[in-house]
Design an enzyme around this catalytic site. Structure first.
Site, mmCIF file in Angstrom:
data_model
loop_
_atom_site.group_PDB
_atom_site.id
_atom_site.type_symbol
_atom_site.label_atom_id
_atom_site.label_comp_id
_atom_site.label_asym_id
_atom_site.label_seq_id
_atom_site.Cartn_x
_atom_site.Cartn_y
_atom_site.Cartn_z
ATOM 1 N N ASP A 1 50.807 42.305 42.773
ATOM 2 C CA ASP A 1 51.108 41.165 41.905
ATOM 3 C C ASP A 1 51.813 40.057 42.694
ATOM 4 O OD1 ASP A 1 51.223 39.693 39.604
ATOM 5 O OD2 ASP A 1 52.797 40.877 38.648
ATOM 6 N N GLY B 1 49.345 34.484 42.840
ATOM 7 C CA GLY B 1 49.354 33.117 42.315
ATOM 8 C C GLY B 1 50.655 32.409 42.644
ATOM 9 N N THR C 1 40.783 44.658 33.242
ATOM 10 C CA THR C 1 39.902 44.184 32.172
ATOM 11 C C THR C 1 40.436 42.858 31.618
ATOM 12 O OG1 THR C 1 39.612 46.509 31.657
ATOM 13 C CG2 THR C 1 38.768 44.960 30.055
ATOM 14 N N GLU C 2 41.765 42.755 31.577
ATOM 15 C CA GLU C 2 42.397 41.542 31.036
ATOM 16 C C GLU C 2 42.227 40.331 31.962
ATOM 17 O OE1 GLU C 2 43.942 44.581 31.199
ATOM 18 O OE2 GLU C 2 43.987 45.060 29.058
ATOM 19 N N ASN C 3 41.962 40.586 33.258
ATOM 20 C CA ASN C 3 41.815 39.468 34.205
ATOM 21 C C ASN C 3 40.602 38.583 33.918
ATOM 22 O OD1 ASN C 3 43.114 41.286 37.106
ATOM 23 N ND2 ASN C 3 44.171 39.908 35.710
ATOM 24 N N SER D 1 51.363 47.420 32.800
ATOM 25 C CA SER D 1 50.173 46.592 32.581
ATOM 26 C C SER D 1 48.857 47.376 32.470
ATOM 27 C CB SER D 1 50.050 45.536 33.688
ATOM 28 O OG SER D 1 51.156 44.685 33.664
ATOM 29 N N GLU E 1 56.872 58.299 40.028
ATOM 30 C CA GLU E 1 58.066 57.516 40.350
ATOM 31 C C GLU E 1 57.649 56.044 40.465
ATOM 32 O OE1 GLU E 1 61.138 58.690 40.554
ATOM 33 O OE2 GLU E 1 60.457 60.748 40.229
HETATM 34 C C1 FPP Z 1 47.715 39.641 40.995
HETATM 35 O O1 FPP Z 1 48.373 38.458 41.371
HETATM 36 C C2 FPP Z 1 46.526 39.888 41.830
HETATM 37 C C3 FPP Z 1 45.263 40.057 41.354
HETATM 38 C C4 FPP Z 1 44.937 40.013 39.931
HETATM 39 C C5 FPP Z 1 44.123 40.259 42.256
HETATM 40 C C6 FPP Z 1 44.405 41.104 43.465
HETATM 41 C C7 FPP Z 1 43.264 41.017 44.381
HETATM 42 C C8 FPP Z 1 43.338 40.932 45.724
HETATM 43 C C9 FPP Z 1 44.562 40.980 46.530
HETATM 44 C C10 FPP Z 1 42.069 40.885 46.493
HETATM 45 C C11 FPP Z 1 41.523 42.258 46.396
HETATM 46 C C12 FPP Z 1 40.701 42.665 47.486
HETATM 47 C C13 FPP Z 1 40.392 43.963 47.684
HETATM 48 C C14 FPP Z 1 39.295 44.297 48.612
HETATM 49 C C15 FPP Z 1 41.064 45.079 47.002
HETATM 50 P P1 FPP Z 1 48.452 37.285 40.277
HETATM 51 O O2 FPP Z 1 47.250 36.424 40.478
HETATM 52 O O3 FPP Z 1 48.601 37.879 38.937
HETATM 53 O O4 FPP Z 1 49.748 36.551 40.731
HETATM 54 P P2 FPP Z 1 50.794 35.763 39.780
HETATM 55 O O5 FPP Z 1 51.365 36.761 38.836
HETATM 56 O O6 FPP Z 1 51.787 35.252 40.771
HETATM 57 O O7 FPP Z 1 50.029 34.666 39.116
#
Ligand code: FPP
Length: 243
Positions: free
Chosen positions: A23, A26, A69-71, A194, A205
């Site tokens: 997480d 963004g 799924t929520e993404n 989540s 843990e």
């Molecule tokens: C959460 O940060 C991150 C995700 C929803 C996507 C994670 C995906 C990657 C790191 C790329 C994956 C690649 C592989 C091959 C596994 P956020 O966008 O929710 O961050 P925020 O809470 O700061 O907005």
């Protein structure tokens, strides 16, 4: 600093399975004055580093929550960008997975993924299927409630008039055959599960760190494992029964 932390890890008491809620991509991008996708791209560097570190430590399973799924509710451009990034990363890293004897696996509603993502994923899963080192599990279009409902519906068909035992239920989940995670790490300061591995995390843990995912590096993983090893896992018993 890496070495000093690494020395503190007891290799005989490693978690068999580590799960990660990646997480903060963004927020990391915003902090750097960049669009959100820039954060996801940099998150891939952390994925590589953590996978490599878990593999060399001898951890057997690493599950990464890559797309919930929520993404799907995010802006279309971000969803498209994330799917594209997944395809590129899976294709680009296939050789690394093969070289490192890592088996790729995925959990979630894979049928609901765009066909390019599913094709790249299925191909990498097949090509790495005989590797017997670490298993890297990507949770994609995954939600624990979806998995629980899916398992329940499967069991209604296969066991229509019988009592369901815990092991039947465990076997019907998409995580079937994978031991429950002993350690769940969530980055970026949020303290929530989540909809991730709700059944499987009954005794896991939980480790929360303020570090944003794109900044998460080997020393951060080592710190989480050291913290885990300093906890007493009682599974409902009292301290004297454990020691
Ligand atoms: C959460 O940060 C991150 C995700 C929803 C996507 C994670 C995906 C990657 C790191 C790329 C994956 C690649 C592989 C091959 C596994 P956020 O966008 O929710 O961050 P925020 O809470 O700061 O907005």
């Amino acid at each position: 600093m890496d070495e000093r932390l690494l020395e503190q890890i007891d290799k005989s008491r490693l978690p068999q399975h580590v799960a990660v809620i990646m997480d903060g991509n963004g927020r990391w991008a915003k902090k750097n004055g960049q669009p959100r996708l820039f954060g996801h791209h940099n998150g891939v560097k952390s994925v590589r580093e953590v996978t490599e570190a878990c593999g060399s430590l001898g951890i057997q399973y690493l599950t990464l929550y890559a797309f919930s799924t929520e993404n799907w509710n995010r802006p279309e451009m971000e969803v498209k960008g994330l799917m594209g990034l997944l395809v590129d990363t899976i294709k680009k890293e296939l050789l690394t997975l093969l070289d490192n004897n890592i088996r790729l696996h995925a959990i979630g509603n894979l049928e609901g993924l765009p066909s390019a993502t599913r094709t790249a994923l299925v191909e990498a899963i097949q090509k790495t299927s005989s590797n017997d080192g670490m298993t890297l599990i990507l949770a994609l279009n995954y939600s624990a409630r979806w998995d629980i409902l899916n398992a329940t519906n499967k069991l209604l068909e296969t066991h229509p008039n019988t009592q369901i035992r815990e092991e039947d239920f465990t076997a019907a989940l998409s995580t079937s055959g994978v031991p429950d995670p002993e350690l769940l790490i969530r980055t970026s300061g949020e303290k929530r599960i989540s909809n991730f591995l709700l059944w499987e995390c009954a005794y896991t843990e939980l480790y929360f760190t303020n570090t944003l995912w794109p900044d998460f590096r080997k020393p951060d993983l080592y710190k989480a494992i050291i913290d885990f090893q300093n906890r007493e896992r009682r599974f409902g018993k009292i301290s004297e029964q454990i020691n």
